[in-house]
Design a protein around this motif. Structure first.
Motif: not given
Lengths: 158, 150
Positions: B77-82
């Motif tokens: 998921p984009a918000e967890r990518f980093e």
């Protein structure tokens, strides 16, 4: 199979050969072996495929090949061997593998990595692959890398 | 992109394989390229120093020298990518990791001396992230004749 000396030879050369007139003699000195044995071992490792090739290993990015597209193809299982061999033989394909599908998310079983100077060049080369494969591919996609998150070299302990 | 003089170009285009296994390999390879032994040694050294070449020498086949390698992909998921990239990269067995534009947006290579270790690392990443890791081991490798032309 590799023996302990082969592994020491790998460790001694994974950053490259000594850039001197007699590099194999230099390596031999470091490893306490004869030059002839170094040469014979490298030849055997090359013949066995443990060494893919010996020479200049280009940094694609530094040479301007900044676009890297992973083209992926859904090819009938009975055709993948023949088609993979033809795709791999194209001079712009750097890696070519058959891999398992992960349905329904991932229907693709043939991977061909294409490097180019721009995404347009990569797309045009993927078009050449599409023309080569023809109707044998049900579908395909190209995944561009948008960021390198980690990149380390091969690490082999002596 | 770095400007390449004719010597550099000859080296990059002409010497991506087939370096001689002879006592004086730079002399022998230089003959085909029209370069003296010392010109070739200096030219290669300059290309390595400038980063145009990653190195000069054997390209080892990681799997054949006793290691195991497996490509794997995750849909993060984009918000967890980093945060997930950090969790994945923290494993020393992760050699490469790329973000790619697809629902499967994180692609990494797991390498280990022992093939069983690969499965363990994948299981650990699934546990740490709660995300499915899609292992894509190669079923077959096709020969590639690739050469960079500059």
């Amino acid at each position: 199979m590799l023996d302990a000396i082969d592994r020491r030879l790998i460790a001694a050369t994974q950053q490259g050969l000594p850039l001197v007139r007699e590099p194999y003699r230099e390596l031999a000195g470091r490893l306490g072996l004869d030059e002839a044995e170094i040469i014979a071992r490298l030849k055997r490792l090359l013949d066995d495929g443990a060494i893919r090739r010996i020479g200049a290993i280009p940094n694609h990015y530094a040479l301007g090949f900044t676009a890297n597209g992973m083209s992926v193809w859904d090819v009938a299982d009975e055709l993948v061997a023949e088609i993979g061999a033809r795709v791999g033989a194209l001079d712009f394909v750097t890696h070519c593998y058959e891999r398992p599908r992960h349905l329904p998310l991932w229907p693709y079983n043939l991977f061909a990595m294409v490097h180019g100077r721009s995404s347009d060049e990569v797309h045009s080369k993927v078009g050449e692959i599409a023309a080569l494969i023809g109707p044998a591919a049900c579908s395909h996609d190209v995944l561009f890398s948008t960021r390198i998150l980690k990149k380390t070299g091969l690490r082999i302990a002596a | 992109m770095a400007f390449l003089d004719p010597t550099a170009r000859a080296i990059v285009n002409g010497l991506q394989g087939g370096f001689p296994l002879t006592p004086r390999p730079f002399r022998d390879a230089g003959r085909d390229l029209g370069l003296s032994e010392d010109e070739l040694i200096e030219g290669i050294g300059a290309l390595v120093d400038s980063g145009t070449l990653s190195r000069f020498g054997p390209l080892w086949n990681a799997e054949q020298i006793g290691g195991a390698v497996c490509l794997a992909a995750m849909a993060v998921p984009a918000e967890r990518f980093e945060a997930v990239a950090e969790q994945v990269n923290a494993h020393p067995e992760i050699a490469h990791n790329y973000e790619r534009a697809h629902q499967l947006n994180m692609w990494f290579v797991v390498s280990a001396d022992d093939p069983r270790r690969i499965n363990q690392v994948i299981a650990d990443i699934e546990q740490e992230t709660g995300l499915k890791v899609h292992a894509m081991p190669k079923a077959r490798e096709f020969f590639v004749g690739f050469r960079v032309e500059v």
